[in-house]
Enzyme design. Structure first.
Site, short mmCIF file in Angstrom:
data_model
loop_
_atom_site.label_atom_id
_atom_site.label_comp_id
_atom_site.label_asym_id
_atom_site.label_seq_id
_atom_site.Cartn_x
_atom_site.Cartn_y
_atom_site.Cartn_z
N TYR A 148 -49.05 -12.35 32.57
CA TYR A 148 -49.98 -12.43 33.69
C TYR A 148 -50.40 -11.01 34.09
O TYR A 148 -49.68 -10.04 33.85
CB TYR A 148 -49.44 -13.23 34.87
CG TYR A 148 -48.13 -12.78 35.50
CD1 TYR A 148 -48.05 -11.64 36.27
CD2 TYR A 148 -46.99 -13.57 35.38
CE1 TYR A 148 -46.87 -11.27 36.90
CE2 TYR A 148 -45.80 -13.21 36.00
CZ TYR A 148 -45.75 -12.06 36.76
OH TYR A 148 -44.57 -11.70 37.37
N CYS A 149 -51.60 -10.90 34.65
CA CYS A 149 -52.22 -9.62 35.00
C CYS A 149 -52.14 -8.63 33.83
O CYS A 149 -51.61 -7.53 33.96
CB CYS A 149 -51.56 -9.02 36.24
SG CYS A 149 -52.54 -7.69 37.01
N PRO A 150 -52.66 -9.03 32.64
CA PRO A 150 -52.55 -8.15 31.48
C PRO A 150 -53.42 -6.91 31.62
O PRO A 150 -54.47 -6.92 32.25
CB PRO A 150 -53.06 -9.04 30.33
CG PRO A 150 -54.01 -9.99 30.99
CD PRO A 150 -53.43 -10.26 32.35
#
Length: 278
Positions: A148-150
């Site tokens: 997540y939130c790469p």
């Protein structure tokens, strides 16, 4: 010694620890605090500052997350699982905050010289590597697909992400923020964000491409290092590292003469978030 080390080895650091005091408060207060510090440090009303902060179960949404077709359903799902939702003012996508996640904000001024975005990231990467010598050169920075939130400054060990870095710039101040998954299960946090996108999208087509979350690519530092590491222990490491890096470390929260500025940014952050989540 890294060329970025000069940003860390300085005469004086200011240290604000809100890893306990902020836990049951809104995470919006932390973004207001970082905006305030950007202003103070940027305008040289304060020395460079490191602030540690922790908030109980909260999902911090990015601007694009707020635009999910069924965002209200997604927020309701999070509430049913015991998580509050806010929209942050810095870049990136959704992240999970809880008692096992330590956030570190590092604030510099650009008054003397400009600091480009990659330099801000590299300085924080250097700091995190210094915090965890037992990782012994294993901490890498590159995008972990499925997290997540790469981003290009995902921090990982053996391909499993434990941290991500973002930046906020205001009034010649730069806040470089990292969230460190210290305790607990990284994959369980990732499952929560996977559920957020599943409920928020429900198969609808969108212009923005949201990440396909693979929980197995995320882990906590405790899991990756094979040790019972706690948030409190890492906060102590931060303080000891600052004492090594600087001639002097000034410890404490906002002073009386800084509170008016904090109140201004707090009001601004709350008003903005209220409009975003209508």
């Amino acid at each position: 010694m890294s060329i970025y080390d000069s940003y860390l080895h300085i005469p004086e650091w200011r240290f604000m620890d809100e890893s306990i005091s902020a836990r049951n408060r809104s995470a919006l207060e932390s973004f207001a605090a970082d905006d305030t510090l950007c202003h103070l440090v940027g305008q040289k009303m304060s020395t460079p500052t490191i602030r540690t902060w922790v908030h109980d179960n909260t999902v911090v949404l990015g601007i694009q997350d707020h635009r999910l077709p069924l965002i209200n359903d997604a927020v309701s799902m999070l509430e049913n699982k015991g998580y509050k939702s806010i929209v942050r003012n810095s870049g990136g996508l959704a992240v999970v905050l809880d008692e096992g996640v330590l956030n570190i904000s590092m604030i510099f001024t650009e008054q003397d010289k400009s600091i480009d975005i990659s330099t801000g990231y590299e300085v924080m990467l250097e700091f995190v590597r210094m915090l965890f010598p037992e990782a012994d050169g294993q901490i890498e920075a590159y995008e972990i697909v499925g997290s997540y939130c790469p981003g290009s400054y995902d921090l990982s060990i053996d391909g499993r992400k434990f941290a991500g870095i973002s930046q906020r710039r205001l009034r010649q101040g730069i806040a470089v923020q990292v969230y460190l998954c210290v305790e607990g299960s990284g994959s369980e946090r990732a499952e929560l964000i996977r559920d957020l996108y599943e409920v928020g999208l429900q198969g609808e087509e969108t212009k923005f491409s949201y990440p396909a979350i693979k929980p197995e690519v995320m882990a906590s530092l405790s899991e990756l290092l094979g040790m019972e590491l706690t948030v409190n222990e890492v906060v102590i490491r931060v303080q000891l590292l600052l004492q090594f890096l600087a001639n002097d470390v000034v410890i404490g929260g906002f002073q009386e003469d800084e509170m008016e500025l904090y109140s201004f940014y707090l009001h601004r952050v709350f008003e903005r978030n209220k409009k975003m989540l209508i």
